[in-house]
Design a protein around this motif. Structure first.
Motif, short mmCIF file in Angstrom:
data_model
loop_
_atom_site.label_atom_id
_atom_site.label_comp_id
_atom_site.label_asym_id
_atom_site.label_seq_id
_atom_site.Cartn_x
_atom_site.Cartn_y
_atom_site.Cartn_z
N SER A 200 1.48 -9.19 -17.16
CA SER A 200 2.48 -9.26 -15.93
C SER A 200 2.79 -8.06 -15.06
O SER A 200 3.33 -7.93 -14.15
CB SER A 200 3.90 -9.61 -16.70
N LEU A 201 1.96 -6.91 -15.60
CA LEU A 201 1.91 -5.59 -14.90
C LEU A 201 0.57 -5.20 -14.49
O LEU A 201 0.14 -4.18 -13.82
CB LEU A 201 2.52 -4.48 -15.79
N VAL A 202 -0.32 -6.27 -14.39
CA VAL A 202 -1.70 -5.71 -14.02
C VAL A 202 -1.79 -5.97 -12.59
O VAL A 202 -1.63 -6.70 -11.81
CB VAL A 202 -2.89 -6.86 -14.65
N MET B 51 7.06 -2.24 -10.08
CA MET B 51 7.81 -0.97 -9.39
C MET B 51 8.67 -0.40 -10.65
O MET B 51 8.88 0.72 -10.66
CB MET B 51 8.25 -1.30 -8.20
N LEU B 52 9.50 -1.30 -11.31
CA LEU B 52 10.13 -0.93 -12.33
C LEU B 52 9.60 -0.70 -13.61
O LEU B 52 10.22 -0.48 -14.75
CB LEU B 52 11.37 -1.85 -12.31
N ASN B 53 8.35 -1.21 -13.80
CA ASN B 53 7.75 -1.10 -15.08
C ASN B 53 8.31 -2.09 -15.99
O ASN B 53 8.38 -1.80 -17.28
CB ASN B 53 7.28 0.29 -15.67
N LEU B 54 8.78 -3.10 -15.70
CA LEU B 54 9.33 -4.17 -16.47
C LEU B 54 8.41 -5.50 -16.71
O LEU B 54 8.01 -6.15 -15.57
CB LEU B 54 10.83 -4.81 -15.85
N ASN C 75 5.00 -15.34 -7.42
CA ASN C 75 5.48 -14.29 -8.50
C ASN C 75 6.38 -12.88 -7.64
O ASN C 75 5.80 -11.80 -8.16
CB ASN C 75 4.97 -14.14 -9.65
N LEU C 76 6.89 -13.16 -6.67
CA LEU C 76 7.53 -12.11 -5.87
C LEU C 76 8.38 -11.00 -6.81
O LEU C 76 8.21 -10.04 -6.68
CB LEU C 76 8.25 -12.34 -4.71
N LEU C 77 8.92 -11.69 -7.59
CA LEU C 77 10.00 -11.12 -8.39
C LEU C 77 9.05 -10.19 -9.80
O LEU C 77 9.44 -9.12 -9.88
CB LEU C 77 10.60 -11.90 -9.34
N GLY C 78 7.84 -10.63 -10.02
CA GLY C 78 7.05 -10.19 -10.66
C GLY C 78 6.32 -8.62 -9.99
O GLY C 78 6.16 -7.77 -10.77
N LYS D 3 0.78 -1.40 0.05
CA LYS D 3 0.02 -0.11 -0.05
C LYS D 3 0.76 1.23 -0.09
O LYS D 3 0.40 2.30 -0.51
CB LYS D 3 -0.96 -0.01 1.10
N LEU D 4 1.84 1.23 0.64
CA LEU D 4 2.76 2.30 0.62
C LEU D 4 3.24 2.91 -0.65
O LEU D 4 3.44 3.74 -1.22
CB LEU D 4 4.03 1.92 1.47
N TYR D 5 3.53 1.62 -1.50
CA TYR D 5 3.89 1.81 -2.86
C TYR D 5 2.85 2.19 -3.93
O TYR D 5 2.87 3.21 -4.45
CB TYR D 5 4.65 0.60 -3.66
#
Length: 189
Positions: free
Chosen positions: A148-150, A113-116, A105-108, A21-23
């Protein structure tokens, strides 16, 4: 014949949720899909052990206890065809039979955050899972960003989802009659 599936967005108030939520700066940061209005058949990618957010994967969620006891939520419905409903159910059953192959998918989450755009085999975070299920069954959500960014917020902005309830999850579950359509609103606790 038309069917409905439900998208449940929640804030469980856990430390992990507070960090997300902070992010995001959004009130609801966990997404699940329910095959019924009573929220008996609810699936997502999340923690397998209540006290450890880092051990996660495909799960059937118990919305009546544990992390959801004091959750705030928004419930959306999506009207779909019988064929789409069966496709969603089939994918869920397949994942459930082989749940040991799936991981969180923690890496996801970090990639968001990096829009990757990072796709990992058999690894999902909650909103990625819900969006993938809907897309693979032919339900259109959003076309302006990769699956992967939803985020949960992206799901609630989909024009194909209709808000049916907002407020305390325990209050929704305490209602005798399931809510199928319309806009019921409760002041969030």
């Amino acid at each position: 014949m038309k069917r409905k599936v439900y998208i449940l967005l929640t804030d469980t108030g856990t430390l992990f949720t507070k960090m997300i939520k902070l992010y995001t700066r959004k009130p609801l940061n966990h997404a699940s899909i329910a095959l019924d209005a009573e929220l008996q058949e609810v699936y997502s990618f999340g923690r397998k052990k209540q006290k450890n957010p880092f051990i996660g994967g495909f799960i059937k969620e118990d919305t009546r206890g544990g992390l959801f006891e004091k959750a705030k939520c928004a419930i959306y419905c999506c009207t779909i065809t019988e064929k789409q409903y069966e496709a969603i159910n089939c994918i869920i059953q397949e994942m459930n039979q082989h749940k040991q192959l799936y991981r969180y998918n923690l890496l996801g989450l970090l990639a968001i955050m990096l829009n990757l755009e990072i796709e990992r085999k058999n690894a999902y975070f909650c909103s990625q899972f819900v969006a993938t299920l809907l897309e693979e069954s032919g339900v259109e959500l959003r076309q302006d960003k990769p699956i992967s960014l939803v985020t949960p917020n992206d799901l609630q902005e989909s024009p194909n989802l209709e808000l049916v309830y907002e407020g305390s999850l325990s209050s929704y579950l305490g209602k005798k009659k399931p809510i199928y359509s319309g806009r019921l609103q409760e002041t969030a606790v």
